[in-house]
Design an enzyme around this catalytic site. Structure first.
Site, short mmCIF file in Angstrom:
data_model
loop_
_atom_site.label_atom_id
_atom_site.label_comp_id
_atom_site.label_asym_id
_atom_site.label_seq_id
_atom_site.Cartn_x
_atom_site.Cartn_y
_atom_site.Cartn_z
N GLU A 174 28.91 -2.35 -34.54
CA GLU A 174 30.16 -3.12 -34.59
C GLU A 174 31.39 -2.33 -34.17
OE1 GLU A 174 30.80 -5.31 -38.20
OE2 GLU A 174 29.08 -6.59 -37.84
N GLU A 362 22.29 -8.58 -38.20
CA GLU A 362 22.89 -8.74 -39.53
C GLU A 362 23.32 -10.19 -39.72
OE1 GLU A 362 26.24 -6.36 -40.73
OE2 GLU A 362 25.34 -4.51 -39.97
C1 NOJ Z 1 29.02 -5.53 -40.95
C2 NOJ Z 1 28.72 -4.08 -41.15
O1 NOJ Z 1 27.87 -3.59 -40.15
C3 NOJ Z 1 28.18 -3.76 -42.52
O2 NOJ Z 1 28.35 -2.40 -42.72
C4 NOJ Z 1 28.90 -4.60 -43.56
O3 NOJ Z 1 28.56 -4.21 -44.86
C5 NOJ Z 1 28.55 -6.05 -43.33
N1 NOJ Z 1 28.94 -6.45 -42.00
C6 NOJ Z 1 29.20 -7.01 -44.33
O4 NOJ Z 1 30.57 -6.92 -44.25
#
Ligand code: NOJ
Length: 450
Positions: A174, A362
Protein backbone atom coordinates in the site's frame (compact mmCIF):
# COMPACT_ATOMS: atom_id res chain seq x y z
CA UNK A 1 -19.57 -31.61 10.32
CA UNK A 2 -20.96 -29.05 12.68
CA UNK A 3 -22.01 -26.19 10.39
CA UNK A 4 -21.58 -22.83 12.08
CA UNK A 5 -23.55 -20.75 9.63
CA UNK A 6 -25.85 -21.31 6.73
CA UNK A 7 -24.61 -19.53 3.66
CA UNK A 8 -25.10 -20.28 0.01
CA UNK A 9 -21.43 -19.74 -0.67
CA UNK A 10 -19.36 -22.74 -1.53
CA UNK A 11 -15.61 -22.83 -2.06
CA UNK A 12 -16.07 -24.83 -5.28
CA UNK A 13 -17.86 -21.90 -6.90
CA UNK A 14 -14.53 -20.07 -7.01
CA UNK A 15 -12.69 -22.84 -8.86
CA UNK A 16 -9.93 -25.24 -7.85
CA UNK A 17 -7.09 -22.80 -8.49
CA UNK A 18 -8.52 -19.94 -6.46
CA UNK A 19 -6.08 -18.94 -3.70
CA UNK A 20 -7.35 -18.63 -0.14
CA UNK A 21 -5.27 -17.01 2.53
CA UNK A 22 -4.85 -14.72 5.48
CA UNK A 23 -2.61 -11.64 5.68
CA UNK A 24 -0.54 -10.08 8.46
CA UNK A 25 2.34 -7.62 8.86
CA UNK A 26 5.45 -7.84 11.05
CA UNK A 27 5.04 -4.66 13.07
CA UNK A 28 1.39 -5.36 13.80
CA UNK A 29 1.93 -8.83 15.29
CA UNK A 30 5.54 -9.65 16.18
CA UNK A 31 6.33 -7.55 19.25
CA UNK A 32 9.88 -8.40 20.46
CA UNK A 33 10.74 -4.85 19.46
CA UNK A 34 14.34 -5.01 20.64
CA UNK A 35 14.93 -8.76 20.91
CA UNK A 36 17.89 -10.61 19.40
CA UNK A 37 19.54 -7.55 17.91
CA UNK A 38 16.55 -5.98 16.14
CA UNK A 39 17.02 -2.29 15.31
CA UNK A 40 14.40 0.44 15.78
CA UNK A 41 11.91 1.09 13.02
CA UNK A 42 10.14 4.37 12.32
CA UNK A 43 7.07 2.82 13.93
CA UNK A 44 8.98 1.98 17.14
CA UNK A 45 9.92 5.64 17.33
CA UNK A 46 6.52 7.00 16.28
CA UNK A 47 4.63 4.88 18.83
CA UNK A 48 6.93 6.10 21.59
CA UNK A 49 5.95 9.74 20.90
CA UNK A 50 3.14 11.24 22.91
CA UNK A 51 -0.26 11.63 21.31
CA UNK A 52 0.47 9.74 18.09
CA UNK A 53 -1.45 6.53 18.81
CA UNK A 54 -4.92 6.24 20.35
CA UNK A 55 -4.74 5.53 24.09
CA UNK A 56 -0.94 5.71 23.92
CA UNK A 57 -0.78 2.11 22.68
CA UNK A 58 2.53 0.75 21.38
CA UNK A 59 3.55 -2.48 19.68
CA UNK A 60 6.49 -3.57 21.83
CA UNK A 61 4.68 -6.84 22.52
CA UNK A 62 1.72 -6.69 20.09
CA UNK A 63 0.51 -10.30 19.58
CA UNK A 64 3.88 -11.68 20.66
CA UNK A 65 3.99 -13.57 17.36
CA UNK A 66 7.78 -13.54 17.66
CA UNK A 67 7.46 -16.08 20.48
CA UNK A 68 4.07 -17.63 19.83
CA UNK A 69 4.40 -18.16 16.07
CA UNK A 70 4.12 -21.94 16.31
CA UNK A 71 0.83 -21.68 18.14
CA UNK A 72 -0.50 -19.20 15.55
CA UNK A 73 0.66 -21.36 12.66
CA UNK A 74 -1.18 -24.29 14.28
CA UNK A 75 -4.27 -22.05 14.34
CA UNK A 76 -3.89 -21.21 10.64
CA UNK A 77 -3.82 -24.92 9.94
CA UNK A 78 -6.78 -25.51 12.22
CA UNK A 79 -8.71 -22.93 10.17
CA UNK A 80 -7.82 -24.83 6.95
CA UNK A 81 -6.15 -21.72 5.50
CA UNK A 82 -3.61 -22.82 2.87
CA UNK A 83 -1.71 -19.52 2.33
CA UNK A 84 -0.18 -17.19 4.90
CA UNK A 85 1.00 -13.69 4.06
CA UNK A 86 3.45 -12.07 6.46
CA UNK A 87 6.06 -9.36 6.18
CA UNK A 88 9.75 -9.21 6.96
CA UNK A 89 10.85 -6.54 9.41
CA UNK A 90 13.73 -4.77 7.67
CA UNK A 91 15.34 -3.62 10.97
CA UNK A 92 15.23 -7.19 12.29
CA UNK A 93 17.37 -8.27 9.33
CA UNK A 94 19.48 -5.11 9.12
CA UNK A 95 19.25 -3.14 12.38
CA UNK A 96 20.53 0.09 10.84
CA UNK A 97 18.94 -0.53 7.44
CA UNK A 98 22.21 -1.34 5.70
CA UNK A 99 24.72 -4.17 6.27
CA UNK A 100 25.84 -5.72 8.58
CA UNK A 101 23.13 -8.35 8.70
CA UNK A 102 21.62 -9.55 11.93
CA UNK A 103 21.84 -13.33 11.61
CA UNK A 104 19.34 -13.81 14.44
CA UNK A 105 16.76 -12.00 12.30
CA UNK A 106 17.43 -14.30 9.36
CA UNK A 107 17.20 -17.32 11.68
CA UNK A 108 13.85 -16.12 13.00
CA UNK A 109 12.24 -15.87 9.54
CA UNK A 110 13.76 -19.21 8.60
CA UNK A 111 11.94 -20.73 11.57
CA UNK A 112 8.65 -19.15 10.45
CA UNK A 113 9.05 -20.37 6.87
CA UNK A 114 10.02 -23.87 7.93
CA UNK A 115 7.15 -24.08 10.42
CA UNK A 116 4.69 -22.99 7.72
CA UNK A 117 6.00 -25.47 5.20
CA UNK A 118 5.91 -28.33 7.64
CA UNK A 119 2.31 -27.39 8.46
CA UNK A 120 1.51 -27.57 4.73
CA UNK A 121 0.95 -23.79 4.52
CA UNK A 122 2.38 -21.78 1.65
CA UNK A 123 4.42 -18.72 2.75
CA UNK A 124 3.78 -15.34 1.04
CA UNK A 125 6.32 -12.67 1.91
CA UNK A 126 5.74 -8.92 1.84
CA UNK A 127 9.15 -7.24 1.80
CA UNK A 128 8.04 -3.83 3.02
CA UNK A 129 5.01 -3.30 5.24
CA UNK A 130 5.84 0.17 6.56
CA UNK A 131 8.53 -0.47 9.23
CA UNK A 132 11.51 1.39 7.77
CA UNK A 133 14.69 1.22 9.87
CA UNK A 134 14.83 4.43 11.93
CA UNK A 135 18.48 5.05 11.07
CA UNK A 136 17.47 5.38 7.43
CA UNK A 137 14.78 7.87 8.35
CA UNK A 138 17.50 9.97 9.99
CA UNK A 139 18.96 10.21 6.49
CA UNK A 140 15.61 11.28 5.02
CA UNK A 141 13.94 7.87 4.70
CA UNK A 142 11.93 7.51 1.50
CA UNK A 143 12.45 11.18 0.66
CA UNK A 144 16.11 10.37 0.02
CA UNK A 145 16.77 8.95 -3.43
CA UNK A 146 19.34 6.62 -1.85
CA UNK A 147 16.36 4.73 -0.40
CA UNK A 148 16.11 2.85 -3.72
CA UNK A 149 19.61 1.46 -3.17
CA UNK A 150 19.07 0.75 0.52
CA UNK A 151 15.91 -1.15 -0.33
CA UNK A 152 17.58 -3.06 -3.15
CA UNK A 153 20.37 -4.25 -0.84
CA UNK A 154 17.78 -5.40 1.70
CA UNK A 155 15.80 -7.26 -0.99
CA UNK A 156 19.00 -9.02 -2.12
CA UNK A 157 19.53 -10.38 1.38
CA UNK A 158 15.93 -11.53 1.72
CA UNK A 159 15.84 -13.38 -1.59
CA UNK A 160 19.23 -14.98 -0.96
CA UNK A 161 18.14 -16.09 2.50
CA UNK A 162 14.57 -17.27 1.83
CA UNK A 163 14.26 -17.70 -1.94
CA UNK A 164 15.05 -21.41 -1.84
CA UNK A 165 11.74 -22.10 -0.04
CA UNK A 166 9.54 -19.05 -0.68
CA UNK A 167 8.07 -18.57 -4.16
CA UNK A 168 5.41 -15.92 -3.49
CA UNK A 169 6.72 -12.40 -3.00
CA UNK A 170 5.12 -8.98 -2.65
CA UNK A 171 7.47 -6.04 -2.87
CA UNK A 172 5.71 -3.09 -1.20
CA UNK A 173 2.45 -2.81 0.74
CA UNK A 174 0.00 0.00 0.00
CA UNK A 175 2.41 2.72 -1.11
CA UNK A 176 -0.34 5.35 -1.35
CA UNK A 177 -1.23 4.85 2.31
CA UNK A 178 2.21 4.96 3.89
CA UNK A 179 3.45 7.84 1.75
CA UNK A 180 0.18 9.78 2.14
CA UNK A 181 -0.29 9.18 5.88
CA UNK A 182 3.42 9.12 6.76
CA UNK A 183 4.98 11.77 4.53
CA UNK A 184 2.09 14.12 3.65
CA UNK A 185 -0.40 14.13 6.54
CA UNK A 186 2.03 13.11 9.29
CA UNK A 187 -0.51 10.84 10.99
CA UNK A 188 1.54 7.68 10.47
CA UNK A 189 5.28 7.11 10.93
CA UNK A 190 7.59 8.86 10.32
CA UNK A 191 5.19 11.78 10.91
CA UNK A 192 6.48 13.98 8.11
CA UNK A 193 4.26 16.48 6.35
CA UNK A 194 4.02 18.41 3.14
CA UNK A 195 3.80 18.02 -0.59
CA UNK A 196 7.57 17.92 -1.18
CA UNK A 197 8.15 15.04 1.22
CA UNK A 198 5.16 13.22 -0.20
CA UNK A 199 6.11 13.52 -3.87
CA UNK A 200 9.73 12.57 -3.29
CA UNK A 201 8.65 9.53 -1.26
CA UNK A 202 6.13 8.60 -3.96
CA UNK A 203 8.75 8.60 -6.70
CA UNK A 204 11.39 6.75 -4.72
CA UNK A 205 8.96 4.12 -3.49
CA UNK A 206 7.80 3.48 -7.04
CA UNK A 207 11.38 3.16 -8.28
CA UNK A 208 12.09 0.82 -5.35
CA UNK A 209 9.06 -1.31 -6.20
CA UNK A 210 10.34 -1.99 -9.72
CA UNK A 211 13.96 -2.36 -8.58
CA UNK A 212 13.01 -4.85 -5.85
CA UNK A 213 10.89 -6.90 -8.23
CA UNK A 214 13.75 -7.14 -10.74
CA UNK A 215 16.07 -8.49 -8.05
CA UNK A 216 13.56 -11.19 -7.14
CA UNK A 217 13.14 -12.12 -10.83
CA UNK A 218 16.90 -12.42 -11.31
CA UNK A 219 17.55 -14.44 -8.19
CA UNK A 220 14.46 -16.68 -8.16
CA UNK A 221 13.49 -17.48 -11.75
CA UNK A 222 10.30 -19.36 -10.76
CA UNK A 223 9.14 -16.74 -8.25
CA UNK A 224 5.54 -15.53 -8.30
CA UNK A 225 6.03 -11.78 -7.92
CA UNK A 226 3.47 -9.18 -6.95
CA UNK A 227 3.03 -5.93 -5.11
CA UNK A 228 -0.02 -4.66 -3.27
CA UNK A 229 -2.15 -1.55 -3.64
CA UNK A 230 -4.85 -0.06 -1.51
CA UNK A 231 -7.88 0.75 -3.65
CA UNK A 232 -11.25 2.30 -2.99
CA UNK A 233 -14.34 2.72 -5.10
CA UNK A 234 -14.90 6.46 -5.53
CA UNK A 235 -18.25 8.12 -6.18
CA UNK A 236 -19.17 11.78 -6.57
CA UNK A 237 -21.58 13.14 -3.93
CA UNK A 238 -23.81 14.63 -6.63
CA UNK A 239 -23.92 14.58 -10.41
CA UNK A 240 -22.68 18.18 -10.59
CA UNK A 241 -19.67 18.56 -12.84
CA UNK A 242 -17.67 19.98 -9.90
CA UNK A 243 -18.24 16.88 -7.79
CA UNK A 244 -17.62 14.56 -10.72
CA UNK A 245 -14.29 16.30 -11.42
CA UNK A 246 -13.39 16.20 -7.70
CA UNK A 247 -14.16 12.46 -7.60
CA UNK A 248 -11.91 11.95 -10.61
CA UNK A 249 -9.01 13.69 -8.85
CA UNK A 250 -9.49 11.60 -5.70
CA UNK A 251 -9.71 8.44 -7.78
CA UNK A 252 -6.46 9.41 -9.50
CA UNK A 253 -4.74 10.04 -6.19
CA UNK A 254 -5.97 6.96 -4.36
CA UNK A 255 -6.20 4.37 -7.13
CA UNK A 256 -4.03 5.33 -10.10
CA UNK A 257 -0.92 7.19 -8.97
CA UNK A 258 1.10 4.14 -7.97
CA UNK A 259 -0.09 1.47 -10.36
CA UNK A 260 0.08 3.41 -13.62
CA UNK A 261 3.85 4.05 -13.60
CA UNK A 262 4.35 0.36 -12.73
CA UNK A 263 2.31 -0.56 -15.80
CA UNK A 264 4.51 1.68 -17.94
CA UNK A 265 1.88 4.43 -18.28
CA UNK A 266 3.79 7.08 -16.32
CA UNK A 267 2.24 9.19 -13.55
CA UNK A 268 -1.35 10.30 -14.26
CA UNK A 269 -0.38 13.97 -14.29
CA UNK A 270 -3.13 15.00 -16.70
CA UNK A 271 -5.88 14.12 -14.22
CA UNK A 272 -4.09 15.39 -11.11
CA UNK A 273 -2.00 18.44 -11.99
CA UNK A 274 -0.09 18.55 -8.69
CA UNK A 275 1.71 15.40 -9.85
CA UNK A 276 3.52 17.57 -12.41
CA UNK A 277 5.69 18.70 -9.52
CA UNK A 278 7.15 15.18 -9.61
CA UNK A 279 9.09 16.17 -12.73
CA UNK A 280 11.59 17.94 -10.46
CA UNK A 281 12.65 14.57 -9.08
CA UNK A 282 12.53 12.47 -12.24
CA UNK A 283 16.00 12.07 -13.72
CA UNK A 284 17.67 10.23 -16.60
CA UNK A 285 15.79 7.08 -17.54
CA UNK A 286 13.67 6.96 -14.38
CA UNK A 287 10.49 6.63 -16.41
CA UNK A 288 11.74 3.34 -17.85
CA UNK A 289 12.80 2.15 -14.44
CA UNK A 290 9.37 2.64 -12.91
CA UNK A 291 7.74 -0.30 -14.62
CA UNK A 292 7.80 -4.04 -14.03
CA UNK A 293 5.84 -6.92 -15.48
CA UNK A 294 4.36 -8.31 -12.26
CA UNK A 295 2.95 -11.84 -12.15
CA UNK A 296 0.13 -10.56 -10.01
CA UNK A 297 -1.23 -7.36 -8.52
CA UNK A 298 -2.56 -7.49 -4.97
CA UNK A 299 -5.62 -5.33 -4.38
CA UNK A 300 -6.71 -4.35 -0.88
CA UNK A 301 -10.19 -2.93 -0.70
CA UNK A 302 -12.28 -2.21 2.37
CA UNK A 303 -14.83 0.44 1.44
CA UNK A 304 -15.95 3.19 -0.93
CA UNK A 305 -15.55 6.94 -0.59
CA UNK A 306 -18.04 9.62 -1.54
CA UNK A 307 -16.43 12.84 -2.70
CA UNK A 308 -17.50 16.46 -3.03
CA UNK A 309 -15.65 19.37 -4.50
CA UNK A 310 -13.99 21.66 -1.94
CA UNK A 311 -11.86 24.70 -2.61
CA UNK A 312 -10.53 24.55 0.95
CA UNK A 313 -8.47 21.42 0.42
CA UNK A 314 -5.15 22.20 -1.26
CA UNK A 315 -3.83 20.29 -4.29
CA UNK A 316 -6.85 18.05 -4.62
CA UNK A 317 -9.80 20.44 -4.27
CA UNK A 318 -11.95 17.66 -2.89
CA UNK A 319 -13.29 16.36 0.38
CA UNK A 320 -14.39 12.90 1.49
CA UNK A 321 -17.82 12.79 3.11
CA UNK A 322 -17.47 10.47 6.08
CA UNK A 323 -19.69 7.44 6.57
CA UNK A 324 -20.91 9.04 9.80
CA UNK A 325 -22.07 12.17 8.00
CA UNK A 326 -23.74 10.06 5.36
CA UNK A 327 -25.42 8.07 8.14
CA UNK A 328 -24.50 4.70 6.67
CA UNK A 329 -23.40 1.50 8.40
CA UNK A 330 -19.69 1.56 9.13
CA UNK A 331 -16.93 -0.36 10.90
CA UNK A 332 -14.80 0.67 13.89
CA UNK A 333 -12.48 2.40 11.43
CA UNK A 334 -15.35 4.65 10.38
CA UNK A 335 -15.35 2.99 6.96
CA UNK A 336 -18.68 2.38 5.27
CA UNK A 337 -19.64 -1.27 4.86
CA UNK A 338 -20.23 -1.38 1.11
CA UNK A 339 -19.39 -4.76 -0.47
CA UNK A 340 -20.09 -3.69 -4.10
CA UNK A 341 -16.92 -1.57 -3.82
CA UNK A 342 -14.92 -4.76 -4.23
CA UNK A 343 -16.70 -5.63 -7.48
CA UNK A 344 -16.25 -2.06 -8.74
CA UNK A 345 -12.50 -2.02 -8.09
CA UNK A 346 -12.13 -5.41 -9.75
CA UNK A 347 -13.88 -4.00 -12.80
CA UNK A 348 -11.65 -0.93 -12.72
CA UNK A 349 -8.36 -2.79 -12.45
CA UNK A 350 -9.44 -5.39 -15.00
CA UNK A 351 -9.70 -2.55 -17.50
CA UNK A 352 -5.92 -2.01 -17.43
CA UNK A 353 -3.91 -3.77 -20.08
CA UNK A 354 -0.95 -5.51 -18.58
CA UNK A 355 -2.29 -6.83 -15.29
CA UNK A 356 -1.85 -10.57 -15.59
CA UNK A 357 -3.51 -11.68 -12.41
CA UNK A 358 -5.37 -10.02 -9.54
CA UNK A 359 -5.41 -11.34 -6.01
CA UNK A 360 -7.37 -9.66 -3.23
CA UNK A 361 -4.51 -9.60 -0.74
CA UNK A 362 -6.52 -7.88 2.01
CA UNK A 363 -10.18 -7.44 2.93
CA UNK A 364 -11.78 -7.52 6.35
CA UNK A 365 -13.44 -5.44 9.02
CA UNK A 366 -12.96 -4.05 12.52
CA UNK A 367 -15.93 -4.40 14.85
CA UNK A 368 -16.19 -4.21 18.65
CA UNK A 369 -16.04 -7.88 19.57
CA UNK A 370 -17.00 -9.25 22.96
CA UNK A 371 -15.71 -12.44 24.47
CA UNK A 372 -18.57 -14.16 26.29
CA UNK A 373 -18.35 -17.64 27.81
CA UNK A 374 -15.24 -18.35 25.75
CA UNK A 375 -16.89 -17.32 22.46
CA UNK A 376 -16.91 -14.30 20.16
CA UNK A 377 -20.07 -14.09 18.09
CA UNK A 378 -18.85 -11.62 15.44
CA UNK A 379 -21.73 -11.99 13.05
CA UNK A 380 -21.06 -8.60 11.42
CA UNK A 381 -17.54 -9.63 10.38
CA UNK A 382 -18.83 -13.01 9.17
CA UNK A 383 -21.39 -11.27 6.98
CA UNK A 384 -18.85 -8.70 5.84
CA UNK A 385 -16.60 -11.47 4.52
CA UNK A 386 -19.46 -13.44 2.99
CA UNK A 387 -20.87 -10.36 1.27
CA UNK A 388 -17.49 -9.49 -0.20
CA UNK A 389 -17.04 -13.05 -1.43
CA UNK A 390 -20.42 -12.73 -3.18
CA UNK A 391 -19.04 -9.70 -5.01
CA UNK A 392 -16.00 -11.70 -6.11
CA UNK A 393 -18.28 -14.40 -7.43
CA UNK A 394 -20.28 -11.81 -9.33
CA UNK A 395 -17.04 -10.51 -10.87
CA UNK A 396 -15.91 -14.04 -11.73
CA UNK A 397 -19.22 -14.87 -13.38
CA UNK A 398 -18.74 -11.82 -15.59
CA UNK A 399 -15.35 -13.16 -16.60
CA UNK A 400 -13.29 -10.65 -14.64
CA UNK A 401 -9.80 -11.63 -13.58
CA UNK A 402 -9.61 -12.41 -9.83
CA UNK A 403 -7.60 -15.33 -8.55
CA UNK A 404 -7.49 -15.21 -4.79
CA UNK A 405 -8.78 -13.77 -1.52
CA UNK A 406 -6.78 -13.17 1.65
CA UNK A 407 -8.62 -12.06 4.79
CA UNK A 408 -7.20 -9.22 6.84
CA UNK A 409 -6.32 -10.63 9.36
CA UNK A 410 -5.47 -13.71 11.43
CA UNK A 411 -5.52 -12.35 14.97
CA UNK A 412 -6.55 -8.99 16.38
CA UNK A 413 -3.42 -6.87 16.24
CA UNK A 414 -1.85 -3.41 16.42
CA UNK A 415 -3.85 -1.30 13.98
CA UNK A 416 -1.35 1.55 13.47
CA UNK A 417 -2.67 4.92 14.71
CA UNK A 418 -5.77 3.15 16.08
CA UNK A 419 -3.67 0.98 18.41
CA UNK A 420 -5.54 -2.08 19.69
CA UNK A 421 -8.91 -0.35 19.43
CA UNK A 422 -9.72 -1.74 16.01
CA UNK A 423 -10.02 -5.53 16.03
CA UNK A 424 -9.79 -7.11 12.57
CA UNK A 425 -8.93 -10.73 13.48
CA UNK A 426 -10.61 -14.03 12.69
CA UNK A 427 -9.12 -14.86 16.09
CA UNK A 428 -9.68 -12.78 19.21
CA UNK A 429 -6.66 -11.81 21.31
CA UNK A 430 -6.80 -10.89 24.97
CA UNK A 431 -3.83 -8.51 25.01
CA UNK A 432 -3.30 -8.96 28.78
CA UNK A 433 -2.89 -12.72 28.60
CA UNK A 434 -2.21 -13.30 24.86
CA UNK A 435 -5.06 -15.83 24.98
CA UNK A 436 -6.44 -16.65 21.50
CA UNK A 437 -10.10 -17.46 20.83
CA UNK A 438 -11.32 -18.33 17.35
CA UNK A 439 -14.23 -16.03 16.53
CA UNK A 440 -17.42 -17.07 14.79
CA UNK A 441 -16.00 -15.58 11.56
CA UNK A 442 -12.94 -17.81 11.90
CA UNK A 443 -15.11 -20.87 12.47
CA UNK A 444 -17.21 -19.97 9.46
CA UNK A 445 -14.10 -19.52 7.29
CA UNK A 446 -12.70 -22.83 8.53
CA UNK A 447 -15.93 -24.59 7.66
CA UNK A 448 -16.06 -22.87 4.26
CA UNK A 449 -12.49 -23.92 3.44
CA UNK A 450 -12.88 -27.52 4.62
C1 NOJ B 1 -4.09 -2.04 5.15
C2 NOJ B 1 -2.76 -2.38 5.72
O1 NOJ B 1 -1.97 -3.07 4.80
C3 NOJ B 1 -2.83 -3.11 7.04
O2 NOJ B 1 -1.59 -2.98 7.65
C4 NOJ B 1 -3.96 -2.54 7.88
O3 NOJ B 1 -3.95 -3.07 9.17
C5 NOJ B 1 -5.27 -2.85 7.19
N1 NOJ B 1 -5.28 -2.27 5.87
C6 NOJ B 1 -6.50 -2.35 7.94
O4 NOJ B 1 -6.45 -0.99 8.09
Amino acid sequence: MNKVETSFLHKNQFGDDFLWGVSTAAFQIEGAHDTDGKGRSIWDVFTSQKGKIKNGHHASIACDFYNSYQNDIDLIRELNIPNFRFSISWPRIMPTGVPPINQAGIAYYNKIIDALLSAGIEPWITLYHWDLPHDLELKGGWTNRESVNWFSAYVEICVQSFGDRVKNWMVINEPSVFTGAGYFLGIHAPGKKGITNYLKAMHHVTLATAAGAKIIRNRIPDAHIGTTFSCTHIEPATQSSKDIEAAKRVDTLLNRTFIEPILGMGYPQGDLPVLKKLNAYIIEDDLNNLSFDFDFIGLQCYTREVVKSSLLIPYIGAELISAEKRNVISTDMGWEVYPPALYEVLKKFNAYNGIKKIIITENGAAFPDTLKNGKVYDIKRTHYIQDHLEQILKAKKEGLNVDGYFVWTLTDNFEWAEGYNARFGLIHVDFDTQQRTIKHSGLWFKDFLS
